[in-house]
Design an enzyme around this catalytic site. Structure first.
Site, PDB file in Angstrom:
ATOM      1  N   LYS A 119       0.852  -1.197   0.090  1.00 47.77           N
ATOM      2  CA  LYS A 119       0.060  -0.057  -0.016  1.00 47.77           C
ATOM      3  C   LYS A 119       0.676   1.177  -0.096  1.00 47.77           C
ATOM      4  O   LYS A 119       0.422   2.229  -0.218  1.00 47.77           O
ATOM      5  CB  LYS A 119      -1.049  -0.128   1.375  1.00 47.77           C
ATOM      6  CG  LYS A 119      -2.003  -1.059   0.839  1.00 47.77           C
ATOM      7  CD  LYS A 119      -3.283  -0.669   1.516  1.00 47.77           C
ATOM      8  CE  LYS A 119      -4.537  -1.911   0.989  1.00 47.77           C
ATOM      9  NZ  LYS A 119      -5.659  -1.672   1.829  1.00 47.77           N
ATOM     10  N   LYS A 201      -3.254 -10.361  -6.898  1.00 49.85           N
ATOM     11  CA  LYS A 201      -4.481 -10.828  -6.629  1.00 49.85           C
ATOM     12  C   LYS A 201      -5.608  -9.800  -6.967  1.00 49.85           C
ATOM     13  O   LYS A 201      -5.445  -8.659  -7.148  1.00 49.85           O
ATOM     14  CB  LYS A 201      -4.390 -10.992  -4.845  1.00 49.85           C
ATOM     15  CG  LYS A 201      -4.947  -9.678  -4.121  1.00 49.85           C
ATOM     16  CD  LYS A 201      -4.884  -9.930  -2.434  1.00 49.85           C
ATOM     17  CE  LYS A 201      -5.155  -8.662  -1.960  1.00 49.85           C
ATOM     18  NZ  LYS A 201      -6.473  -8.260  -1.616  1.00 49.85           N
ATOM     19  N   LYS A 204     -10.404  -5.129  -4.536  1.00 46.48           N
ATOM     20  CA  LYS A 204     -11.691  -4.270  -4.903  1.00 46.48           C
ATOM     21  C   LYS A 204     -11.584  -2.999  -4.953  1.00 46.48           C
ATOM     22  O   LYS A 204     -12.237  -2.267  -5.557  1.00 46.48           O
ATOM     23  CB  LYS A 204     -12.586  -4.677  -3.651  1.00 46.48           C
ATOM     24  CG  LYS A 204     -12.114  -4.167  -2.335  1.00 46.48           C
ATOM     25  CD  LYS A 204     -13.167  -4.490  -1.199  1.00 46.48           C
ATOM     26  CE  LYS A 204     -12.669  -4.266   0.162  1.00 46.48           C
ATOM     27  NZ  LYS A 204     -11.779  -3.490   0.574  1.00 46.48           N
TER      28      LYS A 204
END
Ligand code: ATP
Ligand code: LTN
Length: 340
Positions: A119, A201, A204
């Site tokens: 992140k 991966k 969302k």
């Protein structure tokens, strides 16, 4: 206090950040298992808005998403009468315990967290202290409720291990205070991959919408996304397809949706063109998501019902959390309120 809390079932707890659009990866890796396991456990299911603000969110979107995600938990089949469903910030004990646990978490441990590293790369203009100490808040979420089992996707394994280390450290420093939780990572579908960037991966809040299936995508969008999903140049399904990135991911999605073993899916489609298989996968997705979306629309159409579920959930959660909090404050030597 109330019927749910008198229940002596073991505790199952999990949470999802209200960022982006709830995606098939979240359903398969997490929510599906909540629904399947909710009868044997007391389920505690949160929308973790305090986690979501570690990345900048638009206030109006965040507010809407919290309600929308809670409605999707219900639409997926989480039963609000037997479980505790709430929004994290409605239970102030999460922030209180997170602070305490920050003081029992080492920088060396936080430095190793891969989610923080990922992140920080994705949001390099906002590498804030909350993003860094996020695992201590997650440990607080779990340890507050004396949780037995935490159903999550494979990406959360590292955070769960840290939670267990923090719990053991605290228990050994004082005396047994927290239940040490076990992760539950499903055998199938623990890591659904992105549809276009097939080595990443499915996420969302991916900027590219074609990378994920949103649980709220209409049928034509679902069909288009599956049709365009990246596969290799082989064209035909063979026994080796399961281990190929791209087509292997699509086969495992089909397996989970149809409650089959991946090898059974391969036998069923062996020798067929990718395009034919993709059409059947899209049909399965539409068949699964249409009734889900109908239930979702009904729940979102009745905001007072949704709010009452969340209010009741937060009330139950605050009651449970307050018990652990007073234990923790007593153990670390804080003066009890009213006796100073
Ligand atoms: P974001 O992209 O917004 O950071 P995310 O898609 O990674 O979000 P989270 O809120 O971090 O989702 O995770 C919610 C739950 O879904 C967790 O239990 C996580 O392990 C699971 N999960 C997330 N992505 C996948 C995936 N691709 N496959 C299986 N499980 C997943
Ligand atoms: N960190 C998790 C979300 C999360 C969670 C939790 C999961 C926050 N608190 C407690 C399970 C239990 C994530 O990023 N997926």
């Amino acid at each position: 206090m109330n019927e749910v809390l008198k229940d002596k079932k073991p505790i199952l707890l999990s949470g999802i950040q209200p960022s982006g659009h709830l995606a098939l990866g979240n359903y398969v890796g997490a929510m599906r298992n909540w629904v399947q396991m909710q009868h044997d456990y007391l389920g505690i299911f949160m929308v973790v808005d305090m986690h979501a603000i570690t990345v900048r969110q638009k206030p109006a979107d965040l507010r809407n998403r919290c309600l929308s995600f809670a409605a999707q938990y219900l639409a997926a089949g989480v039963n609000p009468d037997d479980n505790v469903i709430f929004i994290q910030s409605h239970v102030p004990q999460h922030a209180e315990l997170a602070w305490v646990l920050n003081c029992y978490t080492y920088l060396g441990e936080l430095n190793r967290m891969t989610q923080f590293k990922d992140k920080s790369k994705r949001h390099d203009d906002n590498i804030n202290a909350g993003l860094y100490s996020y695992p201590a808040l997650m440990a607080a979420d779990i340890l507050l409720y004396q949780t037995d089992l935490v159903p999550v996707g494979a990406d959360q394994k590292q955070h769960l291990e840290l939670t267990r280390d923090i719990a053991n450290r605290f228990n050994n420093t004082y005396s047994p205070t927290f239940k040490v939780p076990e992760p539950f990572i499903p055998k199938a579908g623990a890591r659904i991959m992105s549809l276009q960037d097939i080595d990443k991966k499915m996420s969302k809040s991916d900027k590219n919408e074609n990378n994920y299936i949103s649980l709220l995508d209409p049928p034509d969008v679902l069909r288009r996304k599956i049709k365009r999903a990246v596969t290799d140049s082989a064209r035909e399904i063979t026994a080796e397809s399961l281990t190929q990135p791209g087509i292997g991911n699509l086969l495992s999605i089909f397996a989970v949706l149809n409650e089959l073993q991946p090898t059974e899916v391969v036998s069923r489609f062996e020798g067929q063109q990718y395009s034919g298989f993709k059409g059947e996968l899209a049909d399965s997705l539409v068949a699964f998501l249409e009734p889900f979306q109908d239930r979702y629309d009904k729940i979102m159409g009745d905001k007072s019902y949704l709010t009452s579920v969340l209010d009741e959930g937060a009330k139950r959660a605050r009651y449970m959390a307050s018990k652990t909090m007073s234990k923790v404050y007593r153990k670390i030597g804080f003066v009890p309120v009213g006796r100073s």
